[in-house]
Design a protein around this motif. Structure first.
Motif, PDB file in Angstrom:
ATOM      1  N   LEU A 601       0.830  -1.210   0.000  1.00 29.79           N
ATOM      2  CA  LEU A 601       0.000   0.000   0.000  1.00 29.79           C
ATOM      3  C   LEU A 601       0.864   1.258   0.000  1.00 29.79           C
ATOM      4  O   LEU A 601       0.555   2.240  -0.691  1.00 29.79           O
ATOM      5  CB  LEU A 601      -0.933  -0.005   1.215  1.00 29.79           C
ATOM      6  N   LYS A 602       1.937   1.245   0.795  1.00 28.93           N
ATOM      7  CA  LYS A 602       2.823   2.409   0.819  1.00 28.93           C
ATOM      8  C   LYS A 602       3.488   2.624  -0.542  1.00 28.93           C
ATOM      9  O   LYS A 602       3.644   3.766  -1.000  1.00 28.93           O
ATOM     10  CB  LYS A 602       3.883   2.243   1.903  1.00 28.93           C
ATOM     11  N   LYS A 603       3.901   1.526  -1.188  1.00 30.83           N
ATOM     12  CA  LYS A 603       4.500   1.646  -2.520  1.00 30.83           C
ATOM     13  C   LYS A 603       3.502   2.212  -3.519  1.00 30.83           C
ATOM     14  O   LYS A 603       3.822   3.089  -4.329  1.00 30.83           O
ATOM     15  CB  LYS A 603       4.988   0.267  -2.965  1.00 30.83           C
ATOM     16  N   GLN A 604       2.254   1.710  -3.424  1.00 29.65           N
ATOM     17  CA  GLN A 604       1.204   2.222  -4.310  1.00 29.65           C
ATOM     18  C   GLN A 604       0.910   3.687  -4.022  1.00 29.65           C
ATOM     19  O   GLN A 604       0.695   4.483  -4.940  1.00 29.65           O
ATOM     20  CB  GLN A 604      -0.058   1.376  -4.132  1.00 29.65           C
ATOM     21  N   TYR A 605       0.933   4.050  -2.736  1.00 25.39           N
ATOM     22  CA  TYR A 605       0.671   5.447  -2.347  1.00 25.39           C
ATOM     23  C   TYR A 605       1.746   6.380  -2.912  1.00 25.39           C
ATOM     24  O   TYR A 605       1.439   7.446  -3.457  1.00 25.39           O
ATOM     25  CB  TYR A 605       0.638   5.542  -0.821  1.00 25.39           C
ATOM     26  N   ARG A 606       3.014   5.977  -2.813  1.00 29.79           N
ATOM     27  CA  ARG A 606       4.096   6.803  -3.345  1.00 29.79           C
ATOM     28  C   ARG A 606       3.982   6.955  -4.854  1.00 29.79           C
ATOM     29  O   ARG A 606       4.224   8.038  -5.410  1.00 29.79           O
ATOM     30  CB  ARG A 606       5.452   6.200  -2.963  1.00 29.79           C
ATOM     31  N   SER A 607       3.622   5.858  -5.544  1.00 30.50           N
ATOM     32  CA  SER A 607       3.479   5.924  -6.995  1.00 30.50           C
ATOM     33  C   SER A 607       2.353   6.873  -7.405  1.00 30.50           C
ATOM     34  O   SER A 607       2.522   7.709  -8.298  1.00 30.50           O
ATOM     35  CB  SER A 607       3.225   4.526  -7.548  1.00 30.50           C
ATOM     36  N   GLU A 608       1.191   6.743  -6.730  1.00 33.55           N
ATOM     37  CA  GLU A 608       0.060   7.620  -7.049  1.00 33.55           C
ATOM     38  C   GLU A 608       0.385   9.073  -6.720  1.00 33.55           C
ATOM     39  O   GLU A 608      -0.001   9.994  -7.453  1.00 33.55           O
ATOM     40  CB  GLU A 608      -1.186   7.175  -6.269  1.00 33.55           C
ATOM     41  N   TYR A 609       1.089   9.281  -5.619  1.00 42.36           N
ATOM     42  CA  TYR A 609       1.423  10.662  -5.237  1.00 42.36           C
ATOM     43  C   TYR A 609       2.380  11.299  -6.251  1.00 42.36           C
ATOM     44  O   TYR A 609       2.261  12.481  -6.574  1.00 42.36           O
ATOM     45  CB  TYR A 609       2.056  10.668  -3.842  1.00 42.36           C
ATOM     46  N   GLN A 610       3.327  10.491  -6.782  1.00 45.99           N
ATOM     47  CA  GLN A 610       4.223  11.019  -7.811  1.00 45.99           C
ATOM     48  C   GLN A 610       3.452  11.373  -9.079  1.00 45.99           C
ATOM     49  O   GLN A 610       3.715  12.401  -9.721  1.00 45.99           O
ATOM     50  CB  GLN A 610       5.310   9.982  -8.126  1.00 45.99           C
ATOM     51  N   ASP A 611       2.458  10.507  -9.420  1.00 43.95           N
ATOM     52  CA  ASP A 611       1.612  10.823 -10.582  1.00 43.95           C
ATOM     53  C   ASP A 611       0.850  12.120 -10.359  1.00 43.95           C
ATOM     54  O   ASP A 611       0.684  12.926 -11.284  1.00 43.95           O
ATOM     55  CB  ASP A 611       0.631   9.682 -10.837  1.00 43.95           C
ATOM     56  N   LEU A 612       0.362  12.320  -9.125  1.00 43.62           N
ATOM     57  CA  LEU A 612      -0.381  13.538  -8.824  1.00 43.62           C
ATOM     58  C   LEU A 612       0.516  14.768  -8.945  1.00 43.62           C
ATOM     59  O   LEU A 612       0.088  15.816  -9.463  1.00 43.62           O
ATOM     60  CB  LEU A 612      -0.973  13.447  -7.407  1.00 43.62           C
ATOM     61  N   ARG A 613       1.750  14.656  -8.485  1.00 44.66           N
ATOM     62  CA  ARG A 613       2.676  15.787  -8.619  1.00 44.66           C
ATOM     63  C   ARG A 613       2.934  16.118 -10.085  1.00 44.66           C
ATOM     64  O   ARG A 613       2.959  17.285 -10.483  1.00 44.66           O
ATOM     65  CB  ARG A 613       3.993  15.466  -7.923  1.00 44.66           C
ATOM     66  N   ASP A 614       3.119  15.068 -10.908  1.00 42.27           N
ATOM     67  CA  ASP A 614       3.328  15.308 -12.340  1.00 42.27           C
ATOM     68  C   ASP A 614       2.107  15.959 -12.969  1.00 42.27           C
ATOM     69  O   ASP A 614       2.231  16.873 -13.803  1.00 42.27           O
ATOM     70  CB  ASP A 614       3.646  13.988 -13.041  1.00 42.27           C
ATOM     71  N   LEU A 615       0.923  15.494 -12.568  1.00 45.44           N
ATOM     72  CA  LEU A 615      -0.307  16.077 -13.122  1.00 45.44           C
ATOM     73  C   LEU A 615      -0.460  17.538 -12.715  1.00 45.44           C
ATOM     74  O   LEU A 615      -0.899  18.374 -13.514  1.00 45.44           O
ATOM     75  CB  LEU A 615      -1.522  15.270 -12.650  1.00 45.44           C
ATOM     76  N   ARG A 616      -0.118  17.845 -11.472  1.00 47.98           N
ATOM     77  CA  ARG A 616      -0.211  19.238 -11.041  1.00 47.98           C
ATOM     78  C   ARG A 616       0.727  20.133 -11.836  1.00 47.98           C
ATOM     79  O   ARG A 616       0.378  21.273 -12.168  1.00 47.98           O
ATOM     80  CB  ARG A 616       0.099  19.332  -9.549  1.00 47.98           C
ATOM     81  N   ALA A 617       1.924  19.625 -12.131  1.00 50.52           N
ATOM     82  CA  ALA A 617       2.848  20.410 -12.957  1.00 50.52           C
ATOM     83  C   ALA A 617       2.281  20.618 -14.360  1.00 50.52           C
ATOM     84  O   ALA A 617       2.373  21.714 -14.932  1.00 50.52           O
ATOM     85  CB  ALA A 617       4.201  19.702 -13.027  1.00 50.52           C
ATOM     86  N   GLU A 618       1.656  19.548 -14.928  1.00 47.67           N
ATOM     87  CA  GLU A 618       1.044  19.686 -16.246  1.00 47.67           C
ATOM     88  C   GLU A 618      -0.122  20.661 -16.212  1.00 47.67           C
ATOM     89  O   GLU A 618      -0.315  21.455 -17.145  1.00 47.67           O
ATOM     90  CB  GLU A 618       0.573  18.322 -16.741  1.00 47.67           C
ATOM     91  N   ILE A 619      -0.918  20.614 -15.130  1.00 47.53           N
ATOM     92  CA  ILE A 619      -2.062  21.525 -15.005  1.00 47.53           C
ATOM     93  C   ILE A 619      -1.580  22.967 -14.955  1.00 47.53           C
ATOM     94  O   ILE A 619      -2.160  23.866 -15.590  1.00 47.53           O
ATOM     95  CB  ILE A 619      -2.887  21.173 -13.748  1.00 47.53           C
ATOM     96  N   GLN A 620      -0.529  23.201 -14.216  1.00 50.11           N
ATOM     97  CA  GLN A 620       0.002  24.562 -14.129  1.00 50.11           C
ATOM     98  C   GLN A 620       0.481  25.054 -15.493  1.00 50.11           C
ATOM     99  O   GLN A 620       0.229  26.199 -15.878  1.00 50.11           O
ATOM    100  CB  GLN A 620       1.152  24.596 -13.126  1.00 50.11           C
TER     101      GLN A 620
END
Length: 725
Positions: A601-620
């Protein structure tokens, strides 16, 4: 790298009427100090108390003027900084011994200015003497108070207080303070204004040893960047000068500090103790680890202490017998500092833009040499320049004739032509594929064999037989007759396309909303299309970010539930008794599965959080593009609307390309000359009558402006408080 050299250590003795001549003696070379103490008779006959000390330094400054101190201590460091070497000058000593006076001086009197303002003057005067170089000067002012970092120039209106606390960051280029404002200064007076602004923001307090005791460590940094004015010079140099005014060490029994001042003294003594530990470690060649991170002071000065830097220490001390114990402590620190070695080297960098220009020049010279070589070998027809459109079109024609069989071979001259020939083969092949597909689509309706829905539809109209083959299909081949387009059926005449005439200008301009819709569909259609595409991409990224956030929240809830279950299993195991095998804890299968699940779960959480950071950069980034398109669309619409409906037709003729009038041009019929006002006359009078001469003008001007600003702020605050009452 440069050669290693030792830190220079000087001692400056504070003038006093009660100088201990019997206890403190200077060497004839003015480079040594001898300390003598009388034995304490209360210790008895057997007394091994040390009574004599001798300290060898780089210079002893006794009854020295500010001019002599600067010439001896700082002038060479500043001069070498302008040649690309980093430099650091540090003032250390007991509270009230004259550190701030040595570093900053008395800002009320130009003659008594210290090392810092004199260094600024030397920098700007050297810049004037080097017309062949463009030298940029920037400054910053850092304060370390109670182990917290503060920007002394944050009170400037264009800076403002930082939202996030400042931090010390290390990178391959060195140590820098994240969040510290750095200010560009183009003249001496601006630099003095920044210095005086920071001085007014320093924290001071009063105790028995010093009425105006500095309660913090301050680092004023001058950043230099020198570029050669010759375009061929691609190298440039950078350097920085750290001017460090340390807070004074205190013996609490003598200073009588209480309350807040006591807490400040504790933090000061602690940081100075860590500084001394770092100096001792640097002086020991066998030590591998240097404790720079024990406090903010040593961490911020990591580059200066034993790094790529010219380092100078000025130890300030009392000459009185009552302060002899603190004097010995300061001299020991200076002796330890002399054991530290640094390795100063020129900080050279390369200007990418000038490197490109130099490479282009070198490329042109190489082409000239090739041309000479080809002329000597009777190859004058060979060219090495990029091919133009005519040459590319000729190669395309040769390739087509070669494929048609009308040309037997293609003449090859150089490598660039070979590459272009292959490229044109690709172009011709792509064009032929498009022509074939276009021809088939004009004559037939092409149906994909795997598209069962399309096949079912044409079966109903009788274009496919019962076996699923297209009518007219040749056995074993993928060709079939389809349905001709409606426009080509006999009996139907193709309608001629409508021709749009240029609309007449209406007498009254339409409303902007109506005109805007017309603009988006016609002249602004391309910009509007790009705007819609970017907005669609932005909405899609936002939707994905929202879905990712929901998944992260769900994983976080599952992690919390798994942790609770795992803690329950651990507590149950502890109650029932723990079992070990060869020193390893034995756990049951259920607890093991929970541990594995939590890890996944922690590994999955880190992966999803990294995807969210990338998406936020793309949104900006997408939001930036949408804003740019919206601004461009509105700006183009305003221009179109004014030209179409607002500007008179006769004026539009004058605004066409080639005319002498441009939109926005304002004719200037006369020049207004402004006479001198009272302030200008006062400034000129001030320059004539200043006792120290013209060199002190910028110093006093900056001082007056800073005082006027702070007096104005105090007055406004007083008026606001009176209004509230």
């Amino acid at each position: 790298m440069g050669t290693r050299k030792k830190v220079h250590a000087f001692v400056r003795v504070k003038p006093t009427d009660d100088f201990a001549h019997e206890m403190i003696r200077y060497g004839d070379d003015k480079r040594s100090i001898d300390i003598h103490l009388k034995k304490d008779i209360r210790r008895g006959v057997v007394n091994n108390q040390q009574t004599d000390w001798s300290f060898k330094l780089d210079g002893v400054l006794h009854d020295a003027s500010q001019d002599l101190v600067y010439e001896t201590v700082a002038k060479d460091v500043v001069s070498q900084a302008l040649d690309g070497y980093n430099g650091t000058i540090m003032c250390y000593g007991q509270t009230g011994a004259g550190k701030t006076y040595t570093m900053t001086g008395a800002t009320e009197n130009y003659k008594h200015r210290g090392i810092l303002p004199r260094a600024l003057q030397q920098v700007f005067r050297t810049i004037e003497e080097r017309p062949t170089h463009a030298i940029t000067v920037r400054v910053s002012y850092l304060e370390i108070y109670n182990e917290s970092l503060f920007d002394l120039l944050s009170t400037l209106p264009y800076v403002g207080p930082s939202v996030t606390p400042m931090t010390i960051v290390e990178n391959p280029q060195g140590v820098f303070i994240k969040g510290l404002s750095v200010h560009l200064t183009s003249q001496e007076e601006d630099a003095f204004s920044l210095l005086f602004e920071g001085e007014t923001n320093r924290i001071i307090a009063s105790h028995t040893m010093n009425k105006n005791s500095s309660r913090s460590h301050c680092i004023f940094t001058i950043y230099l960047e020198a570029h050669s004015r010759t375009l061929s010079e691609e190298k440039y140099i950078t350097s920085k000068i750290n001017l460090v005014d340390l807070a004074g060490s205190e013996r609490l029994g003598k200073s009588g500090s209480e309350g807040r001042v006591l807490k400040e003294a504790t933090c000061i003594n602690k940081s100075l103790s860590f500084l001394e530990q770092a100096i001792i470690a640097l002086g020991d060649q066998k030590r591998d680890h240097i404790p720079f991170r024990q406090c903010k002071l040593t961490h911020a000065l990591k580059d200066s202490l034993g790094g790529n830097c010219n380092m100078v220490l000025v130890t300030n001390m009392y000459g009185e017998a009552a302060q002899l114990e603190e004097t010995l402590s300061s001299l020991r620190f200076a002796s330890r500092m002399k054991l530290v070695t640094t390795e100063p080297a020129i900080n050279e960098k390369y200007d990418a833009e000038r490197m490109v220009k130099n490479l282009e020049k070198e490329l042109a010279l190489l082409k000239q040499e090739l041309a000479i070589h080809d002329s000597l070998t009777n190859r004058t027809f060979v060219t090495y320049d990029p091919m133009d459109e005519i040459q590319i079109a000729e190669i395309n024609s040769q390739v087509r004739r070669y494929l048609e069989g009308t040309l037997d071979e293609i003449d090859i001259i150089n490598l660039r032509q070979i590459k272009e020939v292959f490229n044109q083969f690709r172009v011709v092949l792509s064009q032929q594929e498009q022509e074939v597909e276009s021809t088939l689509r004009r004559k037939y309706t092409l149906i994909d064999r795997n598209d069962f829905a399309a096949i079912s539809a044409v079966q109903k109209v009788g274009l496919v037989d019962v076996d699923g083959h297209l009518v007219g299909e040749t056995e074993g081949q993928n060709f079939g007759l389809g349905v001709a387009p409606f426009s080509t059926k006999p009996g139907k005449k193709a309608k001629s396309k409508k021709t749009f005439k240029e609309p007449l200008r209406p007498d009254t301009p339409p409303s902007k909303p109506v005109a805007f819709e017309e603009f988006k569909n016609e002249q602004g259609s391309e910009i509007n299309r790009i705007f819609k595409e970017n907005k669609s991409i932005l909405n899609e990224r936002r939707k994905r970010a929202s879905e990712t956030t929901q998944r992260i929240n769900a994983i976080k809830r599952e992690i919390d539930v798994t942790k609770e279950a795992l803690n329950f299993q651990k507590s149950l195991r502890e109650k029932q008794g723990e079992y070990e095998n060869k020193g390893l804890m034995i756990i049951d299968e259920e607890e093991f599965l929970l541990i594995v699940k939590l890890k996944d779960l922690k590994k999955q959480y880190r992966s999803e959080y990294q995807d969210l950071r990338d998406l936020r950069a793309e949104i900006q980034y997408c939001q930036h593009l949408v804003d740019q398109c919206r601004h461009r669309l509105l700006m183009e619409f305003d221009i179109w609307y004014n030209e179409s409906f607002v500007i008179p037709e006769d004026m539009q003729m004058a605004l066409k390309p080639g005319s002498s009038i441009r939109p926005g041009m304002v004719p200037v019929n006369r020049i207004v000359s402004l006479g001198e006002d009272d302030q200008d006359k006062f400034s000129q009078l001030q320059q004539r009558v200043l006792p120290e001469g013209p060199d002190s003008i910028s110093f006093y001007n900056a001082k007056i402006k800073t005082e006027q600003k702070h007096n104005y702020l105090k007055t406004m605050m007083g008026l606001q408080q009176a209004h509230r009452k």
